[in-house]
Write an enzyme that holds these catalytic residues in place. Structure first.
Site, PDB file in Angstrom:
ATOM      1  CG  HIS A   1      -2.087   1.299   1.380  1.00 61.86           C
ATOM      2  ND1 HIS A   1      -2.989   1.226   0.180  1.00 61.86           N
ATOM      3  CD2 HIS A   1      -2.102   1.921   2.092  1.00 61.86           C
ATOM      4  CE1 HIS A   1      -3.613   2.341   0.518  1.00 61.86           C
ATOM      5  NE2 HIS A   1      -3.399   2.742   1.684  1.00 61.86           N
ATOM      6  CG  PHE A   2       1.973   3.392   3.103  1.00 65.89           C
ATOM      7  CD1 PHE A   2       1.901   4.611   2.949  1.00 65.89           C
ATOM      8  CD2 PHE A   2       1.264   2.713   3.958  1.00 65.89           C
ATOM      9  CE1 PHE A   2       0.528   5.320   3.510  1.00 65.89           C
ATOM     10  CE2 PHE A   2       0.404   3.353   4.671  1.00 65.89           C
ATOM     11  CZ  PHE A   2       0.047   4.583   4.518  1.00 65.89           C
TER      12      PHE A   2
END
Length: 295
Positions: A269-270
């Site tokens: 996600h990051f």
């Protein structure tokens, strides 16, 4: 010798009576790039990207109200909604005199940035999308309890609060990251996020925004119409292993933006944490093609 204009400055502005913290670097005469962070992060997530762009662009990265080092008034003193966060962001950009800008949108930054873009299409020079949903295809089972929370807050609050724990925050940064990249993910990222979220009253802020997220989905048709009508130059760098906003959310952009440049990275996600240098190269190359320096 480092160009002083490329050094990151840490500033605050007063917007509608609230302090908004933002990071700034680059020549104000250069084309602007605005970086909008997601949950549970802050402009800290762009700490490494900003210097990579500041030699060519005027970079602004604000903390949303309730996040980072911006004001975080309690829920009975501020109406936490994505509409209000958008209004604060747009007012900040107006105060800074940014008439045109590219938008980097990630997670919560997407519904904020896409409200701005769809309502002010002539001001947005490009979209840089990282795990930023604008289509239902992007949702995964991660959202199930949050959807339930919007339907019955009392019955599902305990489940929603699980998303505010230190364990879950760390997972958001580390899931989907290949083993040989995990050492790139700085623990200060999730530690800072959690420390700020653990402030008195902040979890109630997060719960309110969890509940309000449902109204972002009702705007997806408007966002998609904006894509179809205005065809903003769009670069998508998305973690193909993201279990929060799945890679199908990236692919869905092609329906309305057939010229979008899509890169599915071996990340979660990051993605900036594990693939920051690669993303910076992609952004510089892309913006170099679609944006020209102002006269």
């Amino acid at each position: 010798m480092t160009d002083s204009k490329s050094v990151v400055q840490h500033r605050t502005a007063t917007v509608n009576g609230r302090k908004v913290f933002y990071r700034e670097a680059g020549d104000p005469a250069a084309p602007a790039v605005v970086l909008l962070h997601g949950f549970p992060a802050s402009s800290h997530m762009f700490r490494n990207l900003i210097p990579e762009l500041a030699d060519r662009y005027h970079v602004i990265a604000p903390d949303h109200i309730g996040y980072g080092f911006s004001d975080a008034p309690p829920v009975d003193e501020f109406e936490y909604s994505f509409e209000n966060l958008t209004a604060v962001t747009l007012e900040l950009l107006d105060q800074l005199g940014l008439q045109k800008f590219a938008l980097y949108i990630q997670d919560y930054g997407a519904p904020i940035g896409l409200r701005i873009a769809s309502r002010n299409p002539d001001r947005v020079t490009a979209l840089l999308v990282q795990s930023g949903n604008a289509y239902l295809e992007g949702f995964t089972s991660f959202a199930d309890i949050l959807v339930a929370y919007t339907q019955d807050r009392l019955a599902n609050e305990a489940g929603a609060r699980e998303y505010l724990t230190a364990e879950k925050t760390r997972w958001q940064y580390t899931h989907g990251v290949p083993a040989d990249r995990l050492e790139r993910v700085a623990p200060d990222a999730w530690t800072l996020d959690q420390a700020l979220m653990d402030r008195p009253g902040n979890k109630e802020i997060q719960l309110q925004l969890f509940w309000d997220y449902q109204f972002n989905l009702t705007l997806y048709p408007e966002f998609q119409q904006y894509f179809r009508r205005h065809q903003p130059p769009t670069l998508i760098t998305w973690g193909k292993n993201d279990e929060i906003f799945g890679a199908d959310g990236a692919r869905a952009y092609e329906r309305d933006l057939p010229e979008a440049e899509i890169h599915l990275l071996d990340a979660g996600h990051f993605a900036l944490e594990s693939h920051g240098p690669e993303i910076a190269v992609l952004i510089r190359e892309f913006l170099g093609r679609v944006i020209t320096r102002r006269n």
